[in-house]
Design an enzyme around this catalytic site. Structure first.
Site, PDB file in Angstrom:
ATOM      1  N   LYS A 250      15.421  14.945  18.830  1.00 26.67           N
ATOM      2  CA  LYS A 250      15.775  16.517  19.743  1.00 26.67           C
ATOM      3  C   LYS A 250      16.928  17.041  19.515  1.00 26.67           C
ATOM      4  O   LYS A 250      17.913  16.796  18.468  1.00 26.67           O
ATOM      5  CB  LYS A 250      16.574  15.455  21.237  1.00 26.67           C
ATOM      6  CG  LYS A 250      17.315  15.144  20.947  1.00 26.67           C
ATOM      7  CD  LYS A 250      18.297  15.471  21.207  1.00 26.67           C
ATOM      8  CE  LYS A 250      19.787  14.480  21.462  1.00 26.67           C
ATOM      9  NZ  LYS A 250      20.730  14.835  20.713  1.00 26.67           N
TER      10      LYS A 250
ATOM     11  N   PRO B 282      16.746  11.476  10.830  1.00 26.55           N
ATOM     12  CA  PRO B 282      18.575  10.644   9.913  1.00 26.55           C
ATOM     13  C   PRO B 282      18.804   9.758  11.236  1.00 26.55           C
ATOM     14  O   PRO B 282      19.310  10.396  12.651  1.00 26.55           O
ATOM     15  CB  PRO B 282      19.251  11.844  10.058  1.00 26.55           C
ATOM     16  CG  PRO B 282      18.292  13.349   9.832  1.00 26.55           C
ATOM     17  CD  PRO B 282      16.553  12.685  10.979  1.00 26.55           C
TER      18      PRO B 282
ATOM     19  N   MET C 235      20.664  13.074  16.549  1.00 25.22           N
ATOM     20  CA  MET C 235      19.268  13.972  16.642  1.00 25.22           C
ATOM     21  C   MET C 235      18.117  12.633  17.646  1.00 25.22           C
ATOM     22  O   MET C 235      16.676  12.803  17.645  1.00 25.22           O
ATOM     23  CB  MET C 235      18.530  14.202  15.087  1.00 25.22           C
ATOM     24  CG  MET C 235      18.814  14.965  14.714  1.00 25.22           C
ATOM     25  SD  MET C 235      18.463  15.536  13.184  1.00 25.22           S
ATOM     26  CE  MET C 235      16.625  16.232  13.462  1.00 25.22           C
ATOM     27  N   ALA C 236      18.525  11.635  18.133  1.00 27.93           N
ATOM     28  CA  ALA C 236      18.306  10.642  18.872  1.00 27.93           C
ATOM     29  C   ALA C 236      16.835   9.987  18.221  1.00 27.93           C
ATOM     30  O   ALA C 236      15.944   9.784  18.681  1.00 27.93           O
ATOM     31  CB  ALA C 236      17.825  11.733  20.553  1.00 27.93           C
ATOM     32  N   GLY C 237      17.250  10.246  16.949  1.00 27.17           N
ATOM     33  CA  GLY C 237      16.039   8.413  16.259  1.00 27.17           C
ATOM     34  C   GLY C 237      16.261   7.638  16.566  1.00 27.17           C
ATOM     35  O   GLY C 237      14.922   6.916  17.388  1.00 27.17           O
ATOM     36  N   GLY C 238      16.933   7.056  17.115  1.00 26.97           N
ATOM     37  CA  GLY C 238      16.604   5.419  17.635  1.00 26.97           C
ATOM     38  C   GLY C 238      16.525   5.183  18.786  1.00 26.97           C
ATOM     39  O   GLY C 238      15.836   4.274  18.972  1.00 26.97           O
ATOM     40  N   SER C 239      16.673   6.716  19.787  1.00 27.82           N
ATOM     41  CA  SER C 239      16.429   6.581  20.780  1.00 27.82           C
ATOM     42  C   SER C 239      15.311   7.041  20.838  1.00 27.82           C
ATOM     43  O   SER C 239      14.344   6.174  21.614  1.00 27.82           O
ATOM     44  CB  SER C 239      17.138   8.053  21.665  1.00 27.82           C
ATOM     45  OG  SER C 239      18.372   7.354  21.829  1.00 27.82           O
ATOM     46  N   ALA C 240      14.415   8.061  20.401  1.00 27.50           N
ATOM     47  CA  ALA C 240      12.921   8.364  20.258  1.00 27.50           C
ATOM     48  C   ALA C 240      12.121   7.125  19.418  1.00 27.50           C
ATOM     49  O   ALA C 240      11.074   6.713  20.240  1.00 27.50           O
ATOM     50  CB  ALA C 240      12.775   8.848  19.566  1.00 27.50           C
TER      51      ALA C 240
ATOM     52  N   ASP D 137      19.738   9.038  26.098  1.00 18.92           N
ATOM     53  CA  ASP D 137      18.600   9.947  25.225  1.00 18.92           C
ATOM     54  C   ASP D 137      17.369   9.355  25.592  1.00 18.92           C
ATOM     55  O   ASP D 137      16.744  10.300  25.102  1.00 18.92           O
ATOM     56  CB  ASP D 137      19.495   9.971  23.814  1.00 18.92           C
ATOM     57  CG  ASP D 137      20.340  10.877  23.601  1.00 18.92           C
ATOM     58  OD1 ASP D 137      20.897  12.037  24.588  1.00 18.92           O
ATOM     59  OD2 ASP D 137      20.710  11.136  23.339  1.00 18.92           O
TER      60      ASP D 137
HETATM   61  O1  C5P Z   1      24.337   5.585  26.338  1.00 18.60           O
HETATM   62  P1  C5P Z   1      24.373   5.797  24.835  1.00 18.60           P
HETATM   63  O2  C5P Z   1      24.148   4.454  24.269  1.00 18.60           O
HETATM   64  O3  C5P Z   1      23.204   6.419  23.796  1.00 18.60           O
HETATM   65  O4  C5P Z   1      25.369   6.284  24.124  1.00 18.60           O
HETATM   66  C1  C5P Z   1      26.347   5.976  23.693  1.00 18.60           C
HETATM   67  C2  C5P Z   1      28.034   6.335  23.930  1.00 18.60           C
HETATM   68  O5  C5P Z   1      27.776   6.926  23.775  1.00 18.60           O
HETATM   69  C3  C5P Z   1      28.850   6.147  24.938  1.00 18.60           C
HETATM   70  O6  C5P Z   1      28.888   4.486  24.803  1.00 18.60           O
HETATM   71  C4  C5P Z   1      29.478   6.458  25.312  1.00 18.60           C
HETATM   72  O7  C5P Z   1      31.148   6.329  24.219  1.00 18.60           O
HETATM   73  C5  C5P Z   1      29.315   8.239  24.487  1.00 18.60           C
HETATM   74  N1  C5P Z   1      28.275   8.569  26.096  1.00 18.60           N
HETATM   75  C6  C5P Z   1      28.812   9.046  27.016  1.00 18.60           C
HETATM   76  N2  C5P Z   1      28.893  10.104  28.194  1.00 18.60           N
HETATM   77  C7  C5P Z   1      27.263  10.663  28.098  1.00 18.60           C
HETATM   78  C8  C5P Z   1      26.481   9.699  26.782  1.00 18.60           C
HETATM   79  C9  C5P Z   1      27.235   9.061  25.687  1.00 18.60           C
HETATM   80  O8  C5P Z   1      30.486   9.402  27.044  1.00 18.60           O
HETATM   81  N3  C5P Z   1      27.019  10.691  29.321  1.00 18.60           N
END
Ligand code: C5P
Length: 314
Positions: free
Chosen positions: A8, A105, A110-115, A152
């Site tokens: 993304k 990457p 780019m949210a690769g791990g999330s995808a 993501d």
């Molecule tokens: O949700 P995810 O695990 O991808 O988020 C990774 C880190 O990014 C969170 O631990 C936080 O530090 C930061 N984050 C944030 N606010 C968001 C999304 C992510 O602070 N809305």
């Protein structure tokens, strides 16, 4: 069984103040990119009450991707298994063997791990449901699991173009016309998402850094027009100043991309990937060639958007 897991780009990323739970309130516009990983899933033969999965990673961006339970895709399998055990009282489920072919990457914004996790949710839901002879969990159930896995993951499951609020997990699909051509420039060295959010808080506390830009009206209008120039003018990322503060070398990447003919370049999500919106695919290829030649430690690719969300292929 295999599935495509699309990357993304955030066309708009507005970041509000940190919440008590540590996450930041977002107003973001996501769009899926054509570039995708391929995820393959196979069930092992024997069921077990504590299945031991296997995870293999290959492809151009395999370096540094974890192959154990810390990988979000592995956790996605466990989330589906736990749900089915609760719903259907199924005790033993077979372990899975997962293969990720990485073209997105890692740690690149780019949210690769999330995808990969989103695609794995779909694969595991289908494979385990067929194994048990029960109905495949629907999208609303998968969306809840996705939100538990990461901010993501819900968007990469849905795909297309969507407004994300809350911590990015509350989605509303958006109307978008046109096809957009991108030059994507990745850095060999990744950037930590929590570190970039923390840097933004620090900059704001010091009276620097952009104030929360939570209004997505400009980008929605631009997407309805379908004009790449209008979308380019409306691109916005509140995290960009923080990413540039941690990685000043990205400034030159952005400058060389715009000088090479891109309509506009922005840091993608929390970076360090930079995304350049271009008039057409030829210009995007020129931008990739020029920027990767002028900036050490970068690689580039051409892609387009929008694209679908995670989907299982026959
Ligand atoms: O949700 P995810 O695990 O991808 O988020 C990774 C880190 O990014 C969170 O631990 C936080 O530090 C930061 N984050 C944030 N606010 C968001 C999304 C992510 O602070 N809305």
């Amino acid at each position: 069984m295999h599935a495509h897991a699309h990357a993304k780009v955030n066309l708009h990323l507005g970041v509000g103040p940190a919440r008590p739970d540590g996450f930041h309130e977002l107003a973001t516009v996501f769009q899926s990119l054509a570039i995708h990983d391929v995820v393959q899933l196979e069930l092992a033969d024997a069921p077990s009450s504590s299945p031991r999965h296997q995870l293999q990673v290959a492809g151009p961006y395999a370096a540094g991707v974890p192959t154990d339970a810390s990988n979000l895709a592995w956790r996605a399998v466990d989330a589906v298994a736990a749900y089915l055990r609760r719903e259907h009282g199924a005790l033993g489920l077979p372990a899975v063997s997962l293969r990720l072919h990485k073209s997105i990457p890692a740690a690149g914004g780019m949210a690769g791990g999330s995808a990969d996790a989103a695609a794995t949710l779909r694969l595991a839901a289908q494979a385990y449901a067929e194994y048990l002879g029960v109905e495949v969990p629907g999208d609303s159930v998968l969306q809840e699991m996705a939100a538990d896995l990461g901010s993501d993951v819900p968007f990469t499951l849905l795909g297309g173009t969507a407004l994300g609020t809350g911590r990015g997990e509350a989605l509303s699909p958006m109307l978008a016309r046109g096809q957009y051509h991108w030059a994507i420039i990745t850095s060999v060295q990744g950037l930590s998402t929590p570190a970039v959010f923390a840097k933004l808080d620090q900059l704001r506390a010091a009276g620097r850094g952009s104030q929360p830009h939570l209004d997505t009206a400009d980008i929605s209008r631009a997407l309805i027009s379908g004009s790449a120039e209008q979308v380019a003018a409306a691109l916005h990322n509140d995290l960009q100043a923080a990413a540039l503060s941690l990685r000043p070398d990205l400034r030159k990447v952005l400058d060389t991309g715009e000088a090479a003919g891109a309509l506009r370049g922005i840091v993608s999500g929390s970076g360090p990937t930079c995304a350049f919106l271009c008039e057409d695919a030829e210009t995007a290829a020129e931008v990739v060639a020029q920027v990767s030649a002028d900036n050490r430690g970068t690689r580039g690719m051409v892609t387009h958007s929008p694209a679908p969300g995670a989907r299982v292929l026959a």
